[in-house]
Design a protein around this motif. Structure first.
Motif, PDB file in Angstrom:
ATOM      1  N   PRO A 174     -20.196   4.755  12.876  1.00 56.22           N
ATOM      2  CA  PRO A 174     -20.628   4.388  14.228  1.00 56.22           C
ATOM      3  C   PRO A 174     -20.349   5.499  15.245  1.00 56.22           C
ATOM      4  N   SER A 175     -21.360   5.918  15.946  1.00 59.36           N
ATOM      5  CA  SER A 175     -21.259   6.914  17.020  1.00 59.36           C
ATOM      6  C   SER A 175     -20.649   8.235  16.568  1.00 59.36           C
ATOM      7  N   GLY A 176     -20.695   8.522  15.269  1.00 58.32           N
ATOM      8  CA  GLY A 176     -20.164   9.784  14.768  1.00 58.32           C
ATOM      9  C   GLY A 176     -18.661   9.914  14.868  1.00 58.32           C
ATOM     10  N   MET A 177     -17.962   8.762  14.961  1.00 57.67           N
ATOM     11  CA  MET A 177     -16.514   8.802  15.183  1.00 57.67           C
ATOM     12  C   MET A 177     -15.760   9.456  14.040  1.00 57.67           C
ATOM     13  N   MET A 178     -16.142   9.144  12.798  1.00 56.72           N
ATOM     14  CA  MET A 178     -15.434   9.706  11.657  1.00 56.72           C
ATOM     15  C   MET A 178     -15.785  11.174  11.443  1.00 56.72           C
ATOM     16  N   VAL A 179     -17.026  11.530  11.673  1.00 55.27           N
ATOM     17  CA  VAL A 179     -17.419  12.940  11.565  1.00 55.27           C
ATOM     18  C   VAL A 179     -16.630  13.765  12.569  1.00 55.27           C
ATOM     19  N   ASP A 180     -16.554  13.276  13.799  1.00 52.13           N
ATOM     20  CA  ASP A 180     -15.857  13.984  14.867  1.00 52.13           C
ATOM     21  C   ASP A 180     -14.377  14.153  14.545  1.00 52.13           C
ATOM     22  N   THR A 181     -13.772  13.114  13.968  1.00 48.81           N
ATOM     23  CA  THR A 181     -12.346  13.173  13.628  1.00 48.81           C
ATOM     24  C   THR A 181     -12.099  14.049  12.411  1.00 48.81           C
ATOM     25  N   ALA A 182     -12.859  13.817  11.348  1.00 52.99           N
ATOM     26  CA  ALA A 182     -12.603  14.501  10.081  1.00 52.99           C
ATOM     27  C   ALA A 182     -12.821  16.011  10.159  1.00 52.99           C
ATOM     28  N   LYS A 183     -13.753  16.444  10.981  1.00 53.37           N
ATOM     29  CA  LYS A 183     -14.037  17.882  11.028  1.00 53.37           C
ATOM     30  C   LYS A 183     -12.876  18.680  11.623  1.00 53.37           C
ATOM     31  N   LYS A 184     -11.917  17.981  12.224  1.00 56.51           N
ATOM     32  CA  LYS A 184     -10.751  18.655  12.810  1.00 56.51           C
ATOM     33  C   LYS A 184      -9.517  18.576  11.913  1.00 56.51           C
ATOM     34  N   LEU A 185      -9.641  17.896  10.776  1.00 62.27           N
ATOM     35  CA  LEU A 185      -8.503  17.733   9.878  1.00 62.27           C
ATOM     36  C   LEU A 185      -8.465  18.842   8.828  1.00 62.27           C
ATOM     37  N   THR A 186      -7.255  19.298   8.520  1.00 55.17           N
ATOM     38  CA  THR A 186      -7.084  20.281   7.458  1.00 55.17           C
ATOM     39  C   THR A 186      -7.052  19.568   6.104  1.00 55.17           C
ATOM     40  N   ASP A 187      -7.162  20.331   5.033  1.00 56.32           N
ATOM     41  CA  ASP A 187      -7.053  19.743   3.695  1.00 56.32           C
ATOM     42  C   ASP A 187      -5.704  19.061   3.512  1.00 56.32           C
ATOM     43  N   ALA A 188      -4.654  19.687   4.014  1.00 54.51           N
ATOM     44  CA  ALA A 188      -3.307  19.112   3.875  1.00 54.51           C
ATOM     45  C   ALA A 188      -3.198  17.792   4.630  1.00 54.51           C
ATOM     46  N   GLU A 189      -3.813  17.701   5.801  1.00 58.75           N
ATOM     47  CA  GLU A 189      -3.767  16.464   6.585  1.00 58.75           C
ATOM     48  C   GLU A 189      -4.581  15.359   5.910  1.00 58.75           C
ATOM     49  N   ILE A 190      -5.719  15.716   5.357  1.00 54.40           N
ATOM     50  CA  ILE A 190      -6.531  14.743   4.624  1.00 54.40           C
ATOM     51  C   ILE A 190      -5.758  14.222   3.421  1.00 54.40           C
ATOM     52  N   ASP A 191      -5.105  15.110   2.712  1.00 52.77           N
ATOM     53  CA  ASP A 191      -4.309  14.704   1.553  1.00 52.77           C
ATOM     54  C   ASP A 191      -3.193  13.748   1.980  1.00 52.77           C
ATOM     55  N   ALA A 192      -2.496  14.074   3.065  1.00 49.90           N
ATOM     56  CA  ALA A 192      -1.394  13.240   3.527  1.00 49.90           C
ATOM     57  C   ALA A 192      -1.886  11.865   3.987  1.00 49.90           C
ATOM     58  N   LEU A 193      -2.933  11.838   4.791  1.00 47.13           N
ATOM     59  CA  LEU A 193      -3.474  10.554   5.279  1.00 47.13           C
ATOM     60  C   LEU A 193      -3.958   9.682   4.135  1.00 47.13           C
ATOM     61  N   SER A 194      -4.636  10.283   3.190  1.00 47.07           N
ATOM     62  CA  SER A 194      -5.188   9.541   2.063  1.00 47.07           C
ATOM     63  C   SER A 194      -4.083   8.862   1.257  1.00 47.07           C
ATOM     64  N   LYS A 195      -2.996   9.564   1.040  1.00 41.41           N
ATOM     65  CA  LYS A 195      -1.866   9.020   0.284  1.00 41.41           C
ATOM     66  C   LYS A 195      -1.064   8.020   1.113  1.00 41.41           C
ATOM     67  N   TYR A 196      -1.008   8.239   2.411  1.00 46.33           N
ATOM     68  CA  TYR A 196      -0.260   7.354   3.313  1.00 46.33           C
ATOM     69  C   TYR A 196      -0.820   5.937   3.313  1.00 46.33           C
ATOM     70  N   LEU A 197      -2.136   5.811   3.227  1.00 45.58           N
ATOM     71  CA  LEU A 197      -2.795   4.506   3.321  1.00 45.58           C
ATOM     72  C   LEU A 197      -2.459   3.571   2.173  1.00 45.58           C
ATOM     73  N   GLY A 198      -2.083   4.118   1.028  1.00 35.31           N
ATOM     74  CA  GLY A 198      -1.767   3.281  -0.124  1.00 35.31           C
ATOM     75  C   GLY A 198      -0.673   2.269   0.158  1.00 35.31           C
ATOM     76  N   GLY A 199       0.322   2.674   0.912  1.00 32.93           N
ATOM     77  CA  GLY A 199       1.429   1.778   1.215  1.00 32.93           C
ATOM     78  C   GLY A 199       1.358   1.121   2.579  1.00 32.93           C
ATOM     79  N   LEU A 200       0.220   1.245   3.238  1.00 35.90           N
ATOM     80  CA  LEU A 200       0.051   0.660   4.570  1.00 35.90           C
ATOM     81  C   LEU A 200      -0.512  -0.747   4.419  1.00 35.90           C
ATOM     82  N   HIS A 201       0.390  -1.725   4.324  1.00 33.32           N
ATOM     83  CA  HIS A 201      -0.061  -3.112   4.142  1.00 33.32           C
ATOM     84  C   HIS A 201       0.985  -4.075   4.674  1.00 33.32           C
TER      85      HIS A 201
END
Length: 201
Positions: A174-201
């Protein structure tokens, strides 16, 4: 401007949702072809690059299925899987998966510091919005706004999608929100966020 776009997305979700509902039992019967990749109830996956569907918002699932069928979201495997689905089929499948419970994941300690900061507060200096603003404190998202539940999701799948948003390969947000956010993330940040979500419950 970003807040206006988010508000409009929420409003459309609130007033523009379809009155028709899916039938979870019918969806269960129709899900047999989905099992090879997503498991019997949407938890067990052949590869972790496929998403868990259990507990996902029905409205979000329907949106994705429609966009796979129309080609707005491109994926050769899913394009073939949805080619013959009717809208009722999509709603039934979505109702079935929404009615299931996602299995919990875990968060490695070494990603918490980097990921929690981005998830909760974003990065104002780089104009990165926080994840919590759309996906909520526990990653449960919003069905009406079609923001997906991302808690307990497979890390490999999340990383792949963030990289697709970053490159523009995926742009059905919606409204390019994820494209706008993701294009500013580094590979290391993407890796960290992706792993962080597993235990977010």
């Amino acid at each position: 401007m970003k807040n206006v776009a988010i508000a409009l997305t929420l409003l459309v979700g609130l007033v523009g949702g379809a009155n028709a509902k899916g039938d979870a039992e019918a969806g269960k019967a129709k899900s047999t072809t989905c099992m090879a990749c997503h498991g019997a109830v949407g938890n067990k996956t052949l590869l972790n690059t496929y998403p868990k569907l259990a507990g996902q918002h029905a409205d979000y699932i329907v949106k994705q299925l429609k966009e796979f069928k129309s080609g707005v979201r491109k994926d050769p495997t899913m394009a073939g899987m949805v080619a013959t689905l009717t809208e009722q089929d999509m709603m039934d499948l979505a109702a079935f998966y929404e009615s299931q419970t996602a299995t919990y994941g875990t968060t490695p300690e070494n990603v918490v510091e980097v990921a929690r900061k981005l998830y909760l507060g974003g990065d104002m200096e780089r104009n990165i919005a926080s994840c919590i603003s759309c996906h909520g404190p526990r990653g449960n998202g919003s069905g009406l706004a079609k923001f997906p539940k991302i808690s307990s999701q497979n890390a490999e799948y999340i990383a792949a999608q963030l990289k697709k948003f970053r490159s523009g390969e995926r742009a059905n947000d919606p409204s390019g929100m994820m494209v706008d956010t993701a294009k500013k993330l580094t590979d290391a940040e993407i890796d960290a966020l992706s792993k962080y979500l597993g235990g977010l419950h």
